[in-house]
Write an enzyme that holds these catalytic residues in place. Structure first.
Site, PDB file in Angstrom:
ATOM      1  N   GLY A  46       0.837  -1.196   0.000  1.00  0.00           N
ATOM      2  CA  GLY A  46       0.000   0.000   0.000  1.00  0.00           C
ATOM      3  C   GLY A  46       0.871   1.244   0.000  1.00  0.00           C
ATOM      4  CD  GLN A  51       3.603   5.675   3.043  1.00  0.00           C
ATOM      5  OE1 GLN A  51       2.651   5.169   2.454  1.00  0.00           O
ATOM      6  NE2 GLN A  51       4.581   4.939   3.548  1.00  0.00           N
ATOM      7  CB  CYS A  91       5.530   1.830   7.568  1.00  0.00           C
ATOM      8  SG  CYS A  91       5.016   3.381   6.800  1.00  0.00           S
ATOM      9  CG  LEU A  92       6.700   0.961   1.449  1.00  0.00           C
ATOM     10  CD1 LEU A  92       5.979   1.333   0.161  1.00  0.00           C
ATOM     11  CD2 LEU A  92       7.827  -0.031   1.174  1.00  0.00           C
ATOM     12  CG  HIS A 133      -0.307   1.015   7.464  1.00  0.00           C
ATOM     13  ND1 HIS A 133       0.682   0.554   8.312  1.00  0.00           N
ATOM     14  CD2 HIS A 133       0.335   1.796   6.549  1.00  0.00           C
ATOM     15  CE1 HIS A 133       1.856   1.058   7.930  1.00  0.00           C
ATOM     16  NE2 HIS A 133       1.672   1.803   6.857  1.00  0.00           N
ATOM     17  CD  GLU A 134      -1.224   2.354   3.004  1.00  0.00           C
ATOM     18  OE1 GLU A 134      -0.684   3.473   3.109  1.00  0.00           O
ATOM     19  OE2 GLU A 134      -0.575   1.293   3.000  1.00  0.00           O
ATOM     20  CG  HIS A 137       0.640   6.619   5.974  1.00  0.00           C
ATOM     21  ND1 HIS A 137       1.822   7.010   6.555  1.00  0.00           N
ATOM     22  CD2 HIS A 137       0.817   5.315   5.649  1.00  0.00           C
ATOM     23  CE1 HIS A 137       2.667   5.987   6.578  1.00  0.00           C
ATOM     24  NE2 HIS A 137       2.081   4.937   6.044  1.00  0.00           N
TER      25      HIS A 137
END
Ligand code: GNR
Ligand code: NI
Length: 167
Positions: A46, A51, A91-92, A133-134, A137
């Site tokens: 995702g 981000q 997480c990226l 999670h997204e 953000h």
């Protein structure tokens, strides 16, 4: 298409609250395409626009094995459902960090799709976790915010050290 730079924790820009999208135009569709390319190349399951330092309410997700089930959500509205469940999250924006987080195992998402049409999705399991999670953000929230402050401090130091080595 383009691969975009992903902000790394503890970059303060990750704390920006994203603004709703008014009109789904060509610029938004190009951003979504670039977000897919960035997510697939990372690789991740995702990515939130936050981000890549674009503070608009847009997320892309693909939790499929074959990486062939892309979902894009514009202005997502979440309804949490089901039972709490704990899973390891990554997480990226925090490469190499994996910690257990408790989330709901079902969600209902109302959003706008890349054609500007309203859409509703009911999700469970990994997809439900990833959507939560997204959406976090977009509020400037990260999965490490659910951990103890001691753990978060250790993670911050570790990542800052890695970033110094890379710089
Ligand atoms: O690639 C990712 N994996 C992942 C694993 C467990 C829970 C959430 C995620 S999302 C993450 C990509 C990312 O950082 N999205 O914001
Ligand atoms: Ni993330």
């Amino acid at each position: 298409m383009a691969i975009l730079d992903i902000l790394q924790y503890p970059d303060p820009r990750l704390r920006t609250k994203a603004q709703p999208v008014d009109i789904v135009d060509e610029q938004i569709r190009t951003l979504i395409d670039d977000m897919y390319e960035t997510m697939y190349s990372a690789p991740g399951i995702g990515l939130a626009a936050s981000q890549v330092d674009v503070h608009k309410r847009i997320i892309v997700i693909d939790v499929s094995e074959n990486r062939d089930e892309p979902h894009a959500f514009i202005n997502p509205e979440l309804q949490l459902d089901g039972e709490p469940m704990e899973t390891e999250e990554g997480c990226l924006s925090l490469p190499g960090i994996y910690e257990p987080v408790t989330r709901f195992d079902r969600v209902r998402v109302e959003s706008i799709d890349r054609n500007g049409r309203p859409a509703t999705l009911e999700a469970e399991g990994t997809l439900a976790v990833c959507i939560q999670h997204e959406c976090d953000h977009l509020e400037g929230k990260l999965f490490v915010d659910y951990l103890s402050s001691l753990k978060r401090m250790r993670i911050r130091k570790k990542l800052q050290k890695q970033q110094r080595i890379q710089a």
